[in-house]
Each structure stands twice: as C-alpha cells, then as structure tokens.
Write a protein that holds these residues in place. Sequence first.
Motif, PDB file in Angstrom:
ATOM      1  N   ILE A  34      -0.125  13.385  -5.515  1.00 32.64           N
ATOM      2  CA  ILE A  34      -1.554  13.689  -5.521  1.00 32.64           C
ATOM      3  C   ILE A  34      -1.768  15.148  -5.904  1.00 32.64           C
ATOM      4  O   ILE A  34      -1.218  16.051  -5.258  1.00 32.64           O
ATOM      5  CB  ILE A  34      -2.193  13.439  -4.137  1.00 32.64           C
ATOM      6  N   GLN A  35      -2.551  15.360  -6.936  1.00 33.80           N
ATOM      7  CA  GLN A  35      -3.003  16.718  -7.292  1.00 33.80           C
ATOM      8  C   GLN A  35      -4.457  16.793  -6.902  1.00 33.80           C
ATOM      9  O   GLN A  35      -5.284  16.050  -7.410  1.00 33.80           O
ATOM     10  CB  GLN A  35      -2.839  16.952  -8.803  1.00 33.80           C
ATOM     11  N   LEU A  59      -3.750  11.200  -9.468  1.00 32.43           N
ATOM     12  CA  LEU A  59      -2.727  10.514  -8.682  1.00 32.43           C
ATOM     13  C   LEU A  59      -1.785   9.748  -9.593  1.00 32.43           C
ATOM     14  O   LEU A  59      -2.182   9.305 -10.675  1.00 32.43           O
ATOM     15  CB  LEU A  59      -3.368   9.508  -7.716  1.00 32.43           C
ATOM     16  N   ALA A  60      -0.568   9.569  -9.115  1.00 31.17           N
ATOM     17  CA  ALA A  60       0.422   8.740  -9.807  1.00 31.17           C
ATOM     18  C   ALA A  60       1.293   8.091  -8.737  1.00 31.17           C
ATOM     19  O   ALA A  60       1.667   8.742  -7.759  1.00 31.17           O
ATOM     20  CB  ALA A  60       1.270   9.584 -10.750  1.00 31.17           C
ATOM     21  N   TRP A  61       1.596   6.818  -8.916  1.00 26.94           N
ATOM     22  CA  TRP A  61       2.353   6.064  -7.927  1.00 26.94           C
ATOM     23  C   TRP A  61       3.690   5.616  -8.493  1.00 26.94           C
ATOM     24  O   TRP A  61       3.803   5.286  -9.672  1.00 26.94           O
ATOM     25  CB  TRP A  61       1.572   4.827  -7.496  1.00 26.94           C
ATOM     26  N   PHE A  62       4.686   5.569  -7.607  1.00 26.79           N
ATOM     27  CA  PHE A  62       6.007   5.056  -7.950  1.00 26.79           C
ATOM     28  C   PHE A  62       6.603   4.443  -6.690  1.00 26.79           C
ATOM     29  O   PHE A  62       6.002   4.527  -5.612  1.00 26.79           O
ATOM     30  CB  PHE A  62       6.909   6.174  -8.513  1.00 26.79           C
ATOM     31  N   THR A  63       7.741   3.806  -6.814  1.00 25.47           N
ATOM     32  CA  THR A  63       8.380   3.207  -5.646  1.00 25.47           C
ATOM     33  C   THR A  63       9.744   3.832  -5.400  1.00 25.47           C
ATOM     34  O   THR A  63      10.394   4.326  -6.316  1.00 25.47           O
ATOM     35  CB  THR A  63       8.543   1.680  -5.793  1.00 25.47           C
ATOM     36  N   SER A  72      13.647   0.909  -2.117  1.00 25.87           N
ATOM     37  CA  SER A  72      13.277  -0.276  -1.333  1.00 25.87           C
ATOM     38  C   SER A  72      11.889  -0.790  -1.686  1.00 25.87           C
ATOM     39  O   SER A  72      11.333  -1.623  -0.983  1.00 25.87           O
ATOM     40  CB  SER A  72      13.355   0.038   0.160  1.00 25.87           C
ATOM     41  N   GLU A  73      11.320  -0.275  -2.777  1.00 28.83           N
ATOM     42  CA  GLU A  73      10.024  -0.681  -3.296  1.00 28.83           C
ATOM     43  C   GLU A  73       8.834  -0.251  -2.432  1.00 28.83           C
ATOM     44  O   GLU A  73       7.743  -0.803  -2.529  1.00 28.83           O
ATOM     45  CB  GLU A  73       9.978  -2.187  -3.572  1.00 28.83           C
ATOM     46  N   ASN A  74       9.060   0.751  -1.571  1.00 28.36           N
ATOM     47  CA  ASN A  74       7.950   1.355  -0.834  1.00 28.36           C
ATOM     48  C   ASN A  74       7.151   2.202  -1.817  1.00 28.36           C
ATOM     49  O   ASN A  74       7.730   2.934  -2.621  1.00 28.36           O
ATOM     50  CB  ASN A  74       8.479   2.240   0.302  1.00 28.36           C
ATOM     51  N   TYR A 129       0.852  -1.181   0.000  1.00 31.42           N
ATOM     52  CA  TYR A 129       0.000   0.000   0.000  1.00 31.42           C
ATOM     53  C   TYR A 129       0.896   1.241   0.000  1.00 31.42           C
ATOM     54  O   TYR A 129       2.101   1.157   0.195  1.00 31.42           O
ATOM     55  CB  TYR A 129      -0.917   0.011   1.234  1.00 31.42           C
ATOM     56  N   THR A 130       0.309   2.389  -0.210  1.00 25.51           N
ATOM     57  CA  THR A 130       1.044   3.639  -0.245  1.00 25.51           C
ATOM     58  C   THR A 130       1.509   4.021   1.157  1.00 25.51           C
ATOM     59  O   THR A 130       0.698   4.103   2.075  1.00 25.51           O
ATOM     60  CB  THR A 130       0.150   4.763  -0.821  1.00 25.51           C
ATOM     61  N   VAL A 131       2.817   4.264   1.307  1.00 28.49           N
ATOM     62  CA  VAL A 131       3.360   4.654   2.606  1.00 28.49           C
ATOM     63  C   VAL A 131       3.560   6.164   2.737  1.00 28.49           C
ATOM     64  O   VAL A 131       3.720   6.673   3.837  1.00 28.49           O
ATOM     65  CB  VAL A 131       4.696   3.936   2.920  1.00 28.49           C
ATOM     66  N   LEU A 132       3.557   6.866   1.595  1.00 24.47           N
ATOM     67  CA  LEU A 132       3.790   8.308   1.623  1.00 24.47           C
ATOM     68  C   LEU A 132       2.999   8.962   0.495  1.00 24.47           C
ATOM     69  O   LEU A 132       3.039   8.482  -0.640  1.00 24.47           O
ATOM     70  CB  LEU A 132       5.290   8.594   1.444  1.00 24.47           C
ATOM     71  N   ASN A 133       2.288  10.032   0.801  1.00 24.36           N
ATOM     72  CA  ASN A 133       1.519  10.794  -0.187  1.00 24.36           C
ATOM     73  C   ASN A 133       2.129  12.187  -0.298  1.00 24.36           C
ATOM     74  O   ASN A 133       2.297  12.872   0.710  1.00 24.36           O
ATOM     75  CB  ASN A 133       0.058  10.918   0.252  1.00 24.36           C
ATOM     76  N   ILE A 134       2.445  12.595  -1.519  1.00 24.75           N
ATOM     77  CA  ILE A 134       3.078  13.890  -1.748  1.00 24.75           C
ATOM     78  C   ILE A 134       2.149  14.749  -2.608  1.00 24.75           C
ATOM     79  O   ILE A 134       1.940  14.459  -3.789  1.00 24.75           O
ATOM     80  CB  ILE A 134       4.436  13.711  -2.451  1.00 24.75           C
TER      81      ILE A 134
END
Length: 126
Positions: free
Chosen positions: A124-125, A110-114, A117-119, A62-67
């Motif tokens: 997020i706009q 939204l867009a996700w990346f790792t 360490s693959e976290n 799951y997402t550990v950090l939202n920017i």
Amino acid sequence: MIQRDKIFSSFSAYDTDEAYFFYKNVLGLDVEKGDMSVLTIRVNEGMKFIIYPKENHVPATYTVLNIPVTDIDDAVHELAKKGVSFLQYDMPYIKTDSKGITRNNDGSALAWFTDPSENIIALIQE
C-alpha cells in the motif's frame, strides 16, 4: 486487562520452512523460528505477527497482511525481480494495471500478491 502494546495477529501456512524463506529473504523481514515451527515476524518494537503451521491450511480469500511502501512502482519491480507474481483484478471496484497495481484518485495505490501458502498480502502506498 487488555495489554494493548502486546496485541498481535497470526495466520497459518502449509509449510513454515517455505514461509521462513519467503518472509526473510524475499520480503526482507525479521523472522524467528520457534517451538513447533511457529514463525515470529517482528515488525518494530512491540509489533509482531505469527505464522503457524497447519496441515489442512486453507488460504484466506482476503488480505491477511498490509505492507506500507513509499513507492509502489519500485516495490512491485523489486519483488517481481525476486519472482513474486502480482494478482490481477478486473472488478467494478478494483482494476489493476499490467503490473498488478490499482491507483486511486486520492493518489494512493495498492498491489496484491500471495505468499507460498497462497495467503494474500498487499502493498500500500498512501
């Protein structure tokens, strides 16, 4: 009693040297390396998160950090130029475009990346 102004989050990494480089040089965040290779990332006055080394690290699913970002297209473009690969999703509730961006009817995106360490991290706009 709970000190609300000092609450912070943390997650692990395989290698905090690698994480230090990524969070400081790729994401441009304020990173300090402390005792036992623990990283402190200061977001603003009073807000921080911690990354600690863990030999048997297992990335979260799951997402550990939202920017938050002001322009997701620009943010994705700039990070892609630095070698960041964005995750692709094709599920009933999340579908990303060729850039890795999902756009919602309310105008948010939204867009996700790792990280190394693959976290999982999300841009997020709102």
